[in-house]
Enzyme design. Sequence first.
Site, PDB file in Angstrom:
ATOM      1  N   THR A 209       0.819  -1.210   0.000  1.00 43.08           N
ATOM      2  CA  THR A 209       0.000   0.000   0.000  1.00 43.08           C
ATOM      3  C   THR A 209       0.857   1.266   0.000  1.00 43.08           C
ATOM      4  O   THR A 209       2.006   1.253   0.448  1.00 43.08           O
ATOM      5  CB  THR A 209      -0.894  -0.016   1.264  1.00 43.08           C
ATOM      6  N   ASP A 210       0.265   2.374  -0.435  1.00 42.05           N
ATOM      7  CA  ASP A 210       0.964   3.673  -0.363  1.00 42.05           C
ATOM      8  C   ASP A 210       1.001   4.206   1.072  1.00 42.05           C
ATOM      9  O   ASP A 210       1.733   5.148   1.360  1.00 42.05           O
ATOM     10  CB  ASP A 210       0.315   4.713  -1.297  1.00 42.05           C
TER      11      ASP A 210
ATOM     12  N   LYS B  86       2.193  -3.282   7.367  1.00 40.66           N
ATOM     13  CA  LYS B  86       2.489  -3.466   5.937  1.00 40.66           C
ATOM     14  C   LYS B  86       3.932  -3.017   5.648  1.00 40.66           C
ATOM     15  O   LYS B  86       4.646  -3.648   4.859  1.00 40.66           O
ATOM     16  CB  LYS B  86       1.505  -2.675   5.065  1.00 40.66           C
TER      17      LYS B  86
ATOM     18  N   LEU C 208     -14.692   3.261   2.731  1.00 42.15           N
ATOM     19  CA  LEU C 208     -15.436   4.501   2.461  1.00 42.15           C
ATOM     20  C   LEU C 208     -16.500   4.383   1.361  1.00 42.15           C
ATOM     21  O   LEU C 208     -17.686   4.643   1.607  1.00 42.15           O
ATOM     22  CB  LEU C 208     -14.443   5.621   2.099  1.00 42.15           C
TER      23      LEU C 208
ATOM     24  N   TYR D 267      -1.969  -0.545  10.977  1.00 39.69           N
ATOM     25  CA  TYR D 267      -2.069  -1.208   9.667  1.00 39.69           C
ATOM     26  C   TYR D 267      -0.858  -0.879   8.799  1.00 39.69           C
ATOM     27  O   TYR D 267      -0.174  -1.779   8.291  1.00 39.69           O
ATOM     28  CB  TYR D 267      -3.360  -0.787   8.939  1.00 39.69           C
TER      29      TYR D 267
HETATM   30  P1  NAD Z   1      -9.357  -7.618   2.106  1.00 40.29           P
HETATM   31  O1  NAD Z   1      -9.357  -7.349   3.565  1.00 40.29           O
HETATM   32  O2  NAD Z   1     -10.597  -7.365   1.315  1.00 40.29           O
HETATM   33  O3  NAD Z   1      -8.957  -9.154   1.830  1.00 40.29           O
HETATM   34  C1  NAD Z   1      -7.929  -9.795   2.524  1.00 40.29           C
HETATM   35  C2  NAD Z   1      -8.068 -11.291   2.274  1.00 40.29           C
HETATM   36  O4  NAD Z   1      -6.995 -11.952   2.952  1.00 40.29           O
HETATM   37  C3  NAD Z   1      -9.375 -11.886   2.805  1.00 40.29           C
HETATM   38  O5  NAD Z   1      -9.929 -12.760   1.849  1.00 40.29           O
HETATM   39  C4  NAD Z   1      -8.940 -12.661   4.046  1.00 40.29           C
HETATM   40  O6  NAD Z   1      -9.769 -13.792   4.326  1.00 40.29           O
HETATM   41  C5  NAD Z   1      -7.522 -13.067   3.665  1.00 40.29           C
HETATM   42  N1  NAD Z   1      -6.672 -13.300   4.841  1.00 40.29           N
HETATM   43  C6  NAD Z   1      -6.522 -12.506   5.933  1.00 40.29           C
HETATM   44  N2  NAD Z   1      -5.651 -13.065   6.790  1.00 40.29           N
HETATM   45  C7  NAD Z   1      -5.216 -14.220   6.214  1.00 40.29           C
HETATM   46  C8  NAD Z   1      -4.291 -15.224   6.611  1.00 40.29           C
HETATM   47  N3  NAD Z   1      -3.635 -15.153   7.776  1.00 40.29           N
HETATM   48  N4  NAD Z   1      -4.073 -16.272   5.771  1.00 40.29           N
HETATM   49  C9  NAD Z   1      -4.746 -16.379   4.603  1.00 40.29           C
HETATM   50  N5  NAD Z   1      -5.637 -15.441   4.184  1.00 40.29           N
HETATM   51  C10 NAD Z   1      -5.866 -14.380   4.981  1.00 40.29           C
HETATM   52  O7  NAD Z   1      -8.112  -6.800   1.530  1.00 40.29           O
HETATM   53  P2  NAD Z   1      -7.933  -6.093   0.113  1.00 40.29           P
HETATM   54  O8  NAD Z   1      -8.487  -4.724   0.184  1.00 40.29           O
HETATM   55  O9  NAD Z   1      -8.374  -7.015  -0.944  1.00 40.29           O
HETATM   56  O10 NAD Z   1      -6.350  -5.951   0.084  1.00 40.29           O
HETATM   57  C11 NAD Z   1      -5.523  -6.997  -0.438  1.00 40.29           C
HETATM   58  C12 NAD Z   1      -4.075  -6.579  -0.321  1.00 40.29           C
HETATM   59  O11 NAD Z   1      -3.871  -5.361  -1.026  1.00 40.29           O
HETATM   60  C13 NAD Z   1      -3.641  -6.310   1.121  1.00 40.29           C
HETATM   61  O12 NAD Z   1      -2.332  -6.812   1.279  1.00 40.29           O
HETATM   62  C14 NAD Z   1      -3.653  -4.795   1.241  1.00 40.29           C
HETATM   63  O13 NAD Z   1      -2.712  -4.340   2.168  1.00 40.29           O
HETATM   64  C15 NAD Z   1      -3.279  -4.395  -0.179  1.00 40.29           C
HETATM   65  N6  NAD Z   1      -3.794  -3.087  -0.627  1.00 40.29           N
HETATM   66  C16 NAD Z   1      -5.114  -2.767  -0.484  1.00 40.29           C
HETATM   67  C17 NAD Z   1      -5.569  -1.544  -0.968  1.00 40.29           C
HETATM   68  C18 NAD Z   1      -7.025  -1.170  -0.898  1.00 40.29           C
HETATM   69  O14 NAD Z   1      -7.381  -0.033  -1.234  1.00 40.29           O
HETATM   70  N7  NAD Z   1      -7.923  -2.057  -0.515  1.00 40.29           N
HETATM   71  C19 NAD Z   1      -4.677  -0.646  -1.557  1.00 40.29           C
HETATM   72  C20 NAD Z   1      -3.333  -1.015  -1.669  1.00 40.29           C
HETATM   73  C21 NAD Z   1      -2.903  -2.240  -1.197  1.00 40.29           C
END
Ligand code: NAD
Length: 353
Positions: free
Chosen positions: A132-133, A162, A198, A158
């Site tokens: 993430t940023d 990360k 959001l 969080y």
């Molecule tokens: P999310 O919370 O919707 O999904 C996370 C998934 O990981 C879920 O399906 C959960 O069941 C699974 N999970 C959690 N703990 C686990 C574990 N210990 N073992 C196996 N599975 C596990 O998250 P997201 O928004 O889809 O984000 C996915 C990735 O992208 C993350 O690493 C997040 O940091 C990164 N990210 C998200 C955003 C955003 O805007 N949502 C932006 C940049 C980066």
Amino acid sequence: MILVTGGAGFIGANFVLDWLAQSQEPIVNLDKLTYAGNRENLAELEGDARHAFVRGDIGDSALVAALLARHRPRAIVHFAAESHVDRSILGPEEFIQTNVIGTFRLLEAARHYWQALPAPEKAAFRFLHVSTDEVYGTLASDAPAFSETNAYEPNSPYSASKAASDHLVRAWAHTYGLPVLTTNCSNNYGPYHFPEKLIPLMIVNALAGKTLPVYGDGQQVRDWLYVKDHCSAIRRVLEAGAPGQTYNVGGCNERANIDIVRTVCALLDELRPRADGQRYAAQIGFVKDRPGHDRRYAIDARKIERELGWRPAETFETGIRKTVQWYLDHPDWVARVQSGAYREWVHKQYVES
Ligand code: NAD
């Protein structure tokens, strides 16, 4: 064959669906199915032999080692994480457990597997870490956007977790030579987004006639990227990224939170007008700001554009319209994810605190 972690979550599910829509290469999808993971996101893959779903924890070293030995993937794409800042403030433990220790165990399993591969497969193997940023901290309103060389200054549990995982990934490349790639992306939005975040929260609350809770003065600025564009960036980095490199991914769409909420309201006014003729914006209510709330994030995505030729396909206007329409078209999905764990969370966040 690739191994995806967290492929039942928001971005992971979009990635799995897009991948299998464009490629015959199978996926093993390892997901713990926390509150944020939802098998229903992958319902259209039911019976598809290219998708093997495994419920399990990335921190379960024996399970991950067995999956690697059995499926022999050419890459790991690592999405699994605890991902919600507000939850990390109320309870950071899970964030350290999954994002830090889980990533460490996954890296170790990947390293042992990779070290034992025959030379050609070893050279081709990649570990792509999705980040993430938010690891860069907060920006002044006139500061240049985050580039890959910005110092890490994470401010929330969080983002700290990360950041720690990014550092582990970097160290596994530097120390052991594991061929890693890291992407640091701005805020995503789109289908299958859990309604604690959001944009889906505002859509869901607006339609339910509830208050649209905006933190503080609503002037916190974020860069927004349509989730399918994030998925295309990850595919591109996996295909052509240089091992050891990090790539910032963003949409060049900086918006204040309050403007996002007003945009969602205006689209709903157009697509699903309120029965009483009022505007959805009348439901906006300002609530106490999140502690330590970062003021601004902005991403400089010129490196991935220049070196890998990636560009987002959607503008914010086209992406947000598709997103609002998706939520209007999927009331059953919304109703199901709002049951159980979701209700408990909303109570904790908005009633108890
Ligand atoms: P999310 O919370 O919707 O999904 C996370 C998934 O990981 C879920 O399906 C959960 O069941 C699974 N999970 C959690 N703990 C686990 C574990 N210990 N073992 C196996 N599975 C596990 O998250 P997201 O928004 O889809 O984000 C996915 C990735 O992208 C993350 O690493 C997040 O940091 C990164 N990210 C998200 C955003 C955003 O805007 N949502 C932006 C940049 C980066």
